[in-house]
Motif scaffolding. Structure first.
Motif, mmCIF file in Angstrom:
data_model
loop_
_atom_site.group_PDB
_atom_site.id
_atom_site.type_symbol
_atom_site.label_atom_id
_atom_site.label_comp_id
_atom_site.label_asym_id
_atom_site.label_seq_id
_atom_site.Cartn_x
_atom_site.Cartn_y
_atom_site.Cartn_z
ATOM 1 N N LEU A 31 0.829 -1.213 0.000
ATOM 2 C CA LEU A 31 0.000 0.000 0.000
ATOM 3 C C LEU A 31 0.857 1.255 0.000
ATOM 4 O O LEU A 31 0.521 2.247 -0.660
ATOM 5 C CB LEU A 31 -0.901 0.017 1.241
ATOM 6 N N HIS A 56 -5.694 4.303 3.332
ATOM 7 C CA HIS A 56 -6.129 3.169 2.519
ATOM 8 C C HIS A 56 -6.306 1.915 3.388
ATOM 9 O O HIS A 56 -7.260 1.148 3.197
ATOM 10 C CB HIS A 56 -5.118 2.886 1.415
ATOM 11 N N LYS A 86 -5.490 -6.472 -3.032
ATOM 12 C CA LYS A 86 -5.266 -6.054 -4.420
ATOM 13 C C LYS A 86 -6.590 -5.950 -5.180
ATOM 14 O O LYS A 86 -6.765 -5.035 -6.003
ATOM 15 C CB LYS A 86 -4.319 -7.036 -5.113
ATOM 16 N N LEU A 103 -8.127 -2.672 -4.150
ATOM 17 C CA LEU A 103 -7.447 -1.553 -4.811
ATOM 18 C C LEU A 103 -7.919 -1.413 -6.248
ATOM 19 O O LEU A 103 -8.164 -0.301 -6.731
ATOM 20 C CB LEU A 103 -5.933 -1.767 -4.773
ATOM 21 N N GLN A 147 -11.413 0.150 -6.223
ATOM 22 C CA GLN A 147 -11.370 1.583 -5.920
ATOM 23 C C GLN A 147 -10.837 2.374 -7.109
ATOM 24 O O GLN A 147 -11.370 3.432 -7.468
ATOM 25 C CB GLN A 147 -10.491 1.832 -4.690
ATOM 26 N N LEU A 200 -4.355 6.209 -6.366
ATOM 27 C CA LEU A 200 -5.032 4.954 -6.674
ATOM 28 C C LEU A 200 -5.250 4.787 -8.179
ATOM 29 O O LEU A 200 -5.084 3.693 -8.728
ATOM 30 C CB LEU A 200 -6.369 4.884 -5.941
ATOM 31 N N TYR A 211 -2.106 3.804 -9.740
ATOM 32 C CA TYR A 211 -1.860 2.381 -9.500
ATOM 33 C C TYR A 211 -2.427 1.552 -10.645
ATOM 34 O O TYR A 211 -1.773 0.637 -11.156
ATOM 35 C CB TYR A 211 -2.511 2.003 -8.162
#
Length: 427
Positions: free
Chosen positions: A293, A307, A333, A336, A339, A419, A422
């Protein structure tokens, strides 16, 4: 019930709030020994106020609070010749100087009470604590030198009383606290209180920061026996303390860099050990998951902690806590990805030019200055503004652009922006 109690912990191990200046805070601070030593050397060697510069969420406030606590413990152990005691509160910078000063003076008075036994046992002279208690608790406020208030009733030529209806704005209280400090710490070499004035970056421009600091210079920064640490982000401290009017008052900032990825995992490891209440306690985000994270969040501790909290709530509300650590990592994961997909869908208004700028910004650390417009393919700052604005409206970046302060890193990625990065970067 607190969800973390259900997981087997006495406290939220992903709390974003700064660490406190006490034994627990000292146990939980990770990776900051060099910065702590620099502060100790500053407090014991020079008479300027220290300052610190680092990204928002890097842990400056926690660092100073724990450094002051450790200085106090080192004095008790005979390793320092003078004590440095953390004030019972930290302070956020304010343009309302009178209100800030009033609040700080009352906190100093409360801190004198907190450390009464410590100071007395160390052989320090103390003021009349009964008088201080009267100041803090009584509806009557005593004024020195003809103090100010509502229709004061004269007691003598130099002392009066008045009803305390407005806190501690009276001139008498300011003078009294000044005198109390001089009694306890008659000279700089015998130690003092350590106070933190935080978040100078909210003043937005170095010009405004210098104005506020100049106002403090002849009042708060001259209080005897108080060593201030002024903290800021986005280059505000470096710009502000360069003013000739602050030379010899505030030292150049100590840089506070992000923790290493390894140390970020140790942060959570320490917290889980500290808060664990039973042997079968299960954390939604283990140290390995938190390190992941942390890297997703661009090495920002505060964002990573946020997070981790959000994921923990999601796991609890959906009753999804796997027993196996590897399965929890897989679930993290997946969360994530969900999101990031949601936030990217909500950012449909961002143009291709906006995404180009965004991707470059995040790949180079997540912050830049308006003066770097050429590096991002713009021919001027005005040409850069509309692109930054659309990213702000999508809540992917925040900015505080100052035409006269182009070196400050005033355009920064938000937690939502990290995010999305990511996902877009195939992290």
């Amino acid at each position: 019930m607190n969800i973390f109690e259900g997981f087997g912990f006495s406290e939220n191990p992903y709390a974003v709030a700064p660490l406190s200046g006490d034994a627990m805070g000292s146990r939980l601070l990770v990776g900051r020994d060099k910065e702590v030593l620099k502060l100790h050397k500053h407090w014991t060697s020079v008479d300027t106020h220290a300052s610190m510069e680092g990204d928002n969420g890097v842990g400056k406030t926690s660092l100073v609070a724990v450094a002051a606590y450790r200085a106090m413990q080192n004095y008790a152990a005979g390793e320092l010749t003078s004590p440095f005691l953390p004030l019972v509160e930290t302070f956020q910078v304010s343009t309302d100087h009178e209100s800030l000063e009033r609040h700080i003076l009352s906190v100093i008075a409360r801190s004198i009470f907190k450390y009464e036994v410590f100071l007395s046992s160390a052989g320090y002279d103390l003021p009349n604590l009964a008088n201080i208690r009267t100041w803090l608790e009584s509806p009557l406020v005593y004024g020195y030198g003809g103090g100010v208030g509502l229709t004061p009733v004269s007691i003598s030529a130099s002392r009066s009383t008045s009803i305390n209806t407005g806190g501690f704005s009276e001139t008498g209280f300011r003078s009294a606290v000044h005198d109390w400090l001089k009694i306890i710490f008659p000279k700089g070499s015998v130690g003092g209180f350590v106070g933190v004035i935080d978040n100078l970056e909210i003043l937005e421009t170095s010009q405004e920061a210098r104005r506020v600091l100049r106002e403090m210079r002849d009042t708060l920064l001259k209080l005897p026996g108080v060593r201030w640490v002024l903290c800021g982000a986005n280059g505000i401290m470096r710009s502000a303390v360069g003013s000739p009017s602050l030379s010899g008052v505030i030292a150049d900032p100590i840089p506070v860099k992000p923790l290493s990825a390894h140390d970020s995992a140790r942060v959570i490891e320490r917290r889980l050990e500290e808060y664990r209440t039973r042997s079968d306690a299960t954390a939604p985000v283990e140290p390995q998951g938190f390190e992941y994270l942390y890297r997703v969040a661009g090495n920002n501790l505060r964002i990573a902690l946020k997070h981790a909290q959000d994921f923990s709530l999601w796991v609890d509300m959906n009753d999804l806590m796997p027993a196996d650590a590897e399965e929890r990592m897989t679930l993290l994961k997946e969360w994530l990805d969900q999101q990031a997909d949601k936030y990217e869908a909500e950012a449909r208004s961002v143009t291709p030019r906006g995404w180009t700028f965004f991707d470059k910004l995040l790949s180079e650390g997540g912050s830049c200055t308006p003066g770097e417009f050429l590096e991002y393919g713009f021919n001027s700052m005005p040409a850069m503004r509309p692109v930054v604005k659309q990213l702000e409206e999508a809540e992917l970046v925040s900015s505080s652009v100052s035409e006269s302060d182009q070196r400050r890193k005033t355009i920064q990625a938000t937690p939502r922006g990290w995010l999305i990065h990511y996902k877009r970067s195939k992290f």
